[in-house]
Design a protein around this motif. Sequence first.
Motif, PDB file in Angstrom:
ATOM      1  N   SER A   7       0.839  -1.197   0.000  1.00  0.00           N
ATOM      2  CA  SER A   7       0.000   0.000   0.000  1.00  0.00           C
ATOM      3  C   SER A   7       0.876   1.250   0.000  1.00  0.00           C
ATOM      4  O   SER A   7       2.057   1.216   0.376  1.00  0.00           O
ATOM      5  CB  SER A   7      -0.917   0.013   1.215  1.00  0.00           C
ATOM      6  OG  SER A   7      -0.174   0.261   2.401  1.00  0.00           O
ATOM      7  N   LYS A   9       0.675   3.815   1.983  1.00  0.00           N
ATOM      8  CA  LYS A   9       1.071   4.149   3.353  1.00  0.00           C
ATOM      9  C   LYS A   9       2.244   3.287   3.806  1.00  0.00           C
ATOM     10  O   LYS A   9       3.223   3.793   4.384  1.00  0.00           O
ATOM     11  CB  LYS A   9      -0.107   3.962   4.306  1.00  0.00           C
ATOM     12  CG  LYS A   9       0.209   4.359   5.747  1.00  0.00           C
ATOM     13  CD  LYS A   9      -1.000   4.174   6.653  1.00  0.00           C
ATOM     14  CE  LYS A   9      -0.729   4.700   8.055  1.00  0.00           C
ATOM     15  NZ  LYS A   9       0.502   4.137   8.653  1.00  0.00           N
ATOM     16  N   SER A  40     -10.143  -1.178  -4.475  1.00  0.00           N
ATOM     17  CA  SER A  40     -11.157  -0.934  -3.444  1.00  0.00           C
ATOM     18  C   SER A  40     -10.797  -1.696  -2.175  1.00  0.00           C
ATOM     19  O   SER A  40     -10.405  -2.863  -2.221  1.00  0.00           O
ATOM     20  CB  SER A  40     -12.531  -1.396  -3.935  1.00  0.00           C
ATOM     21  OG  SER A  40     -12.943  -0.619  -5.036  1.00  0.00           O
ATOM     22  N   THR A  41     -10.907  -1.017  -1.019  1.00  0.00           N
ATOM     23  CA  THR A  41     -10.693  -1.653   0.276  1.00  0.00           C
ATOM     24  C   THR A  41     -11.874  -1.294   1.174  1.00  0.00           C
ATOM     25  O   THR A  41     -12.761  -0.539   0.769  1.00  0.00           O
ATOM     26  CB  THR A  41      -9.384  -1.157   0.928  1.00  0.00           C
ATOM     27  OG1 THR A  41      -9.534   0.229   1.265  1.00  0.00           O
ATOM     28  CG2 THR A  41      -8.197  -1.320  -0.016  1.00  0.00           C
ATOM     29  N   PHE A  42     -11.869  -1.821   2.386  1.00  0.00           N
ATOM     30  CA  PHE A  42     -12.993  -1.537   3.286  1.00  0.00           C
ATOM     31  C   PHE A  42     -13.041  -0.066   3.694  1.00  0.00           C
ATOM     32  O   PHE A  42     -14.061   0.418   4.174  1.00  0.00           O
ATOM     33  CB  PHE A  42     -12.923  -2.441   4.528  1.00  0.00           C
ATOM     34  CG  PHE A  42     -11.773  -2.143   5.440  1.00  0.00           C
ATOM     35  CD1 PHE A  42     -11.903  -1.264   6.504  1.00  0.00           C
ATOM     36  CD2 PHE A  42     -10.540  -2.761   5.239  1.00  0.00           C
ATOM     37  CE1 PHE A  42     -10.847  -0.993   7.347  1.00  0.00           C
ATOM     38  CE2 PHE A  42      -9.475  -2.490   6.079  1.00  0.00           C
ATOM     39  CZ  PHE A  42      -9.629  -1.608   7.131  1.00  0.00           C
ATOM     40  N   THR A  43     -11.938   0.660   3.491  1.00  0.00           N
ATOM     41  CA  THR A  43     -11.935   2.093   3.808  1.00  0.00           C
ATOM     42  C   THR A  43     -12.174   2.953   2.570  1.00  0.00           C
ATOM     43  O   THR A  43     -12.178   4.179   2.662  1.00  0.00           O
ATOM     44  CB  THR A  43     -10.582   2.503   4.431  1.00  0.00           C
ATOM     45  OG1 THR A  43      -9.521   2.180   3.517  1.00  0.00           O
ATOM     46  CG2 THR A  43     -10.348   1.782   5.744  1.00  0.00           C
ATOM     47  N   GLY A  44     -12.366   2.325   1.418  1.00  0.00           N
ATOM     48  CA  GLY A  44     -12.573   3.062   0.173  1.00  0.00           C
ATOM     49  C   GLY A  44     -11.498   2.728  -0.843  1.00  0.00           C
ATOM     50  O   GLY A  44     -10.922   1.635  -0.819  1.00  0.00           O
ATOM     51  N   GLN A  45     -11.205   3.654  -1.739  1.00  0.00           N
ATOM     52  CA  GLN A  45     -10.168   3.448  -2.746  1.00  0.00           C
ATOM     53  C   GLN A  45      -8.789   3.750  -2.167  1.00  0.00           C
ATOM     54  O   GLN A  45      -8.585   4.774  -1.521  1.00  0.00           O
ATOM     55  CB  GLN A  45     -10.417   4.373  -3.940  1.00  0.00           C
ATOM     56  CG  GLN A  45     -11.603   3.956  -4.815  1.00  0.00           C
ATOM     57  CD  GLN A  45     -11.247   2.813  -5.750  1.00  0.00           C
ATOM     58  OE1 GLN A  45     -10.164   2.765  -6.302  1.00  0.00           O
ATOM     59  NE2 GLN A  45     -12.176   1.900  -5.939  1.00  0.00           N
ATOM     60  N   GLU A  46      -7.855   2.843  -2.397  1.00  0.00           N
ATOM     61  CA  GLU A  46      -6.477   3.052  -1.959  1.00  0.00           C
ATOM     62  C   GLU A  46      -5.532   2.760  -3.114  1.00  0.00           C
ATOM     63  O   GLU A  46      -5.880   2.042  -4.054  1.00  0.00           O
ATOM     64  CB  GLU A  46      -6.132   2.156  -0.762  1.00  0.00           C
ATOM     65  CG  GLU A  46      -6.834   2.561   0.526  1.00  0.00           C
ATOM     66  CD  GLU A  46      -6.304   1.792   1.721  1.00  0.00           C
ATOM     67  OE1 GLU A  46      -5.104   1.425   1.709  1.00  0.00           O
ATOM     68  OE2 GLU A  46      -7.089   1.540   2.654  1.00  0.00           O
TER      69      GLU A  46
END
Length: 207
Positions: A7, A9, A40-46
Amino acid sequence: MERELISKKELLDSMGISYGQLYRWKRKQLIPEEWFIRKSTFTGQETFFPKDLILTRIDKILNMKDDLSLDQVAGRLSPSLPDYDARKSDLMKRNIVTSVTMQRFAGEDPDQTVYPFEKILFFYVVDKLLQAGDMSMEEGDRLMETMRDHFPKFEGKPCELIFIRKMGVSSFALVSVPSEWHFDGGVRIVARLSMTECIEQLKGILG
């Protein structure tokens, strides 16, 4: 085979670089656009990156940026082929390609034959796999044919060489980066080479 991702981050934290540096290098084309993968992830687009490629690339940028301008670094890291040529005799004299490989794949060419960078790259990649003990001379013939027929189609875009073997039968493929590929259980991946990495190495050797 699905490539491992990292990712944004995790990348910034592990390499100790800032968001601004990352995107400045992207604008300068030090990092290819296609390595920025939106998922797409559980927090949105990364944003994610092919882990092995991006870590290697940033390590190279950090090592070069103190001695070279970003434009010069971009030139070193570009997958495009430089306007460079060399004689067959010089390639062997400087041990850029071993005499055994040159004898096999360019044996009929006179010593004064001049090769463009692309042809030198093909010799270099074949020689690398032969010296590693991964490939036979006969497989080298097919690899040369594969690169000659298909590498120009990428027109300077990043690609990888995939070398597989199943039940003693080998195959070669050139694929875009990043990409996912999946084989049945009987397939063994003999080698996986970034052609961009090979270009960078060869540029450094040739000076």
